[in-house]
Design a protein around this motif. Structure first.
Motif, PDB file in Angstrom:
ATOM      1  N   GLY A   1       0.814  -1.212   0.000  1.00 31.57           N
ATOM      2  CA  GLY A   1       0.000   0.000   0.000  1.00 31.57           C
ATOM      3  C   GLY A   1       0.844   1.257   0.000  1.00 31.57           C
ATOM      4  O   GLY A   1       1.957   1.282   0.545  1.00 31.57           O
TER       5      GLY A   1
ATOM      6  N   ASP B   1       0.394   3.750   1.711  1.00 33.77           N
ATOM      7  CA  ASP B   1       0.110   4.427   2.974  1.00 33.77           C
ATOM      8  C   ASP B   1       1.241   4.067   3.929  1.00 33.77           C
ATOM      9  O   ASP B   1       2.387   3.942   3.510  1.00 33.77           O
ATOM     10  CB  ASP B   1      -1.267   3.991   3.513  1.00 33.77           C
ATOM     11  CG  ASP B   1      -1.410   2.471   3.591  1.00 33.77           C
ATOM     12  OD1 ASP B   1      -0.425   1.765   3.274  1.00 33.77           O
ATOM     13  OD2 ASP B   1      -2.491   1.994   3.969  1.00 33.77           O
ATOM     14  N   GLY B   2       0.927   3.878   5.194  1.00 34.75           N
ATOM     15  CA  GLY B   2       1.964   3.502   6.142  1.00 34.75           C
ATOM     16  C   GLY B   2       2.531   2.119   5.901  1.00 34.75           C
ATOM     17  O   GLY B   2       3.557   1.747   6.483  1.00 34.75           O
ATOM     18  N   ASP B   3       1.895   1.340   5.034  1.00 34.10           N
ATOM     19  CA  ASP B   3       2.384  -0.001   4.703  1.00 34.10           C
ATOM     20  C   ASP B   3       3.586   0.045   3.769  1.00 34.10           C
ATOM     21  O   ASP B   3       4.317  -0.932   3.669  1.00 34.10           O
ATOM     22  CB  ASP B   3       1.243  -0.809   4.045  1.00 34.10           C
ATOM     23  CG  ASP B   3       1.677  -2.214   3.647  1.00 34.10           C
ATOM     24  OD1 ASP B   3       2.091  -2.972   4.542  1.00 34.10           O
ATOM     25  OD2 ASP B   3       1.602  -2.543   2.450  1.00 34.10           O
TER      26      ASP B   3
ATOM     27  N   LYS C   1      -3.763   1.672  -3.180  1.00 38.89           N
ATOM     28  CA  LYS C   1      -4.174   2.883  -2.457  1.00 38.89           C
ATOM     29  C   LYS C   1      -3.619   4.135  -3.113  1.00 38.89           C
ATOM     30  O   LYS C   1      -3.291   5.128  -2.445  1.00 38.89           O
ATOM     31  CB  LYS C   1      -3.768   2.800  -0.987  1.00 38.89           C
ATOM     32  CG  LYS C   1      -4.253   1.497  -0.325  1.00 38.89           C
ATOM     33  CD  LYS C   1      -3.870   1.385   1.128  1.00 38.89           C
ATOM     34  CE  LYS C   1      -4.289   0.014   1.661  1.00 38.89           C
ATOM     35  NZ  LYS C   1      -3.963  -0.177   3.085  1.00 38.89           N
TER      36      LYS C   1
ATOM     37  N   LEU D   1      -5.173   7.625  -2.443  1.00 42.39           N
ATOM     38  CA  LEU D   1      -4.869   8.444  -1.277  1.00 42.39           C
ATOM     39  C   LEU D   1      -4.035   9.657  -1.693  1.00 42.39           C
ATOM     40  O   LEU D   1      -3.345   9.646  -2.706  1.00 42.39           O
ATOM     41  CB  LEU D   1      -4.100   7.631  -0.229  1.00 42.39           C
ATOM     42  CG  LEU D   1      -4.823   6.396   0.323  1.00 42.39           C
ATOM     43  CD1 LEU D   1      -3.920   5.663   1.309  1.00 42.39           C
ATOM     44  CD2 LEU D   1      -6.133   6.793   0.989  1.00 42.39           C
TER      45      LEU D   1
ATOM     46  N   VAL E   1      -1.168  10.980  -1.624  1.00 42.12           N
ATOM     47  CA  VAL E   1       0.242  10.703  -1.334  1.00 42.12           C
ATOM     48  C   VAL E   1       1.095  11.209  -2.475  1.00 42.12           C
ATOM     49  O   VAL E   1       0.635  11.367  -3.607  1.00 42.12           O
ATOM     50  CB  VAL E   1       0.482   9.193  -1.141  1.00 42.12           C
ATOM     51  CG1 VAL E   1      -0.268   8.685   0.071  1.00 42.12           C
ATOM     52  CG2 VAL E   1       0.064   8.422  -2.387  1.00 42.12           C
TER      53      VAL E   1
ATOM     54  N   ALA F   1      -1.225   1.588   9.854  1.00 36.77           N
ATOM     55  CA  ALA F   1      -1.676   1.107   8.539  1.00 36.77           C
ATOM     56  C   ALA F   1      -1.526  -0.396   8.375  1.00 36.77           C
ATOM     57  O   ALA F   1      -1.500  -0.898   7.267  1.00 36.77           O
ATOM     58  CB  ALA F   1      -0.915   1.824   7.412  1.00 36.77           C
TER      59      ALA F   1
END
Length: 359
Positions: free
Chosen positions: A132, A134-136, A162, A165, A167, A240
């Motif tokens: 992901g 995100d934080g992943d 993701k 998002l 980002v 995440a």
């Protein structure tokens, strides 16, 4: 063979592997089927899409927890994606009588102190390494997954989910420099995901999804299926990370004619000792060829092309450090594997390290 082709069978009698042909001739009353689910309690096989019937396995495959000398090695037992020969009638009378040789497999070192291998999926063409945005997102974890895929005849593709998002995708793109494998950014919930991944989802192709929990593997599977078949869940806001919504490996037929294997998230990714580090870090290996000294350690030696690339920003210090770490792990696993083989066969084996890189 029409129904079988929908779950990945793509051979005619004329182009069957000789070993497959020999096994089929040795069991003339048996027919091919594919393992589509693997549970603690046993296997389920299919001879057509939408099927999943329990099948009794051979006695030597049933001792999943037994590692006495002489027992069959765990990696030689059936796994999801394997082709087997079955006899009997479904739904309750199927029995597996032979395991057809694999043309590819993704394996990892099983958890624990003793050396063992675990097959993640067999007879696959492509591995989608899902992460992901995100934080992943973790470039080092992606590198570790790519290492497990390397050297097994499987095409890796990094799938960054993701993308919807807010980002900065340029940060991710910068972090993935040097991987030298295809990567795709997408929203796993969008129908456009099927379009983006279409090159690897052609009829007869088999794909496995690997990645941490919460990366979007099951969501992507549902999107590619066009229906919500796999359970999904939310990730924790603080880190995440997701929960294990997928509890077993399952092979599913896609509308495109391809097959996809969804897998539970894996927290431990130990190498088996069979991986090719030079394949996963081809950029560093290529730089190393330009070093002044053949035995350069890429530390303080003059004329080191690897350190020069780090200094110029062309290679990250973190990627170089991870390269060294994974090389040590693979070499250690190779020694353990050689000792395991020697113990089982009574032979004295030397692991050799030529395949794992020069440095």
């Amino acid at each position: 063979m029409t129904d079988l082709s929908a779950i990945g069978w793509r051979w005619t009698p004329a182009d069957l592997d000789p070993a497959w042909r020999a096994l089929m001739q040795a069991h003339p009353q048996a027919r091919p089927a594919r393992i589509v689910e693997q549970h603690r309690s046993g296997y389920r096989v299919a001879e057509a899409p939408g099927q999943a019937f329990p099948a009794e396995s051979l006695p030597q495959w049933q001792r999943a927890g037994s590692y006495r000398k002489g027992d069959i090695a765990p990696e030689e037992r059936p796994a999801v994606g394997d082709w087997v020969l079955v006899q009997g009638a479904s739904p309750d009378g199927l029995r597996m009588v032979a395991l057809l040789p694999r043309f590819s497999a993704i394996k990892r070192g099983a958890a624990g102190e003793h050396y063992r291998q675990q097959v993640i999926a067999a007879n696959i063409d492509t591995a989608f390494v899902v992460c992901g945005l995100d934080g992943d997102f973790n470039p080092r974890r992606i590198e570790r997954y790519l290492l497990l895929v390397s050297g097994h005849g499987v095409q890796p593709v990094v799938v960054l989910t993701k993308a919807d998002l807010a980002v900065d995708v340029t940060v991710a793109q910068q972090a993935l420099r040097g991987l030298q494998v295809p990567h795709v950014m997408l929203d796993a919930r969008s129908p456009d995901a099927a379009v983006a991944l279409a090159p690897w989802l052609q009829p007869g192709q088999s794909v496995v999804l690997v990645g941490s929990s919460g990366a979007g593997k099951s969501t992507l599977t549902n999107t590619l299926l066009g229906q919500a078949r796999m359970k999904t869940g939310a990730v924790r806001a603080r880190d995440a990370r997701g929960r294990h919504t997928t509890t077993h490996r399952a092979l599913l037929a896609l509308p495109s004619g391809a097959c996809i294997i969804d897998t539970p998230g894996m927290r431990e990714l130990k190498p088996t000792g069979e991986e090719d580090v030079s394949e996963s870090f081809a950029d560093i290996e290529s730089l190393a060829e330009q070093c002044r000294f053949r035995d350069c350690l890429h530390d303080q030696e003059p004329g080191c092309a690897v350190r020069a690339a780090v200094a110029s920003g062309a290679l990250s210090e973190a990627r170089l450090a991870h390269y060294r770490k994974l090389r040590q792990e693979v070499d250690a696993a190779a020694r353990s594997r050689a000792e395991k083989v020697a113990a089982r066969t009574g032979a004295v084996r030397s692991p050799g390290q030529g395949q794992h890189g020069r440095h």
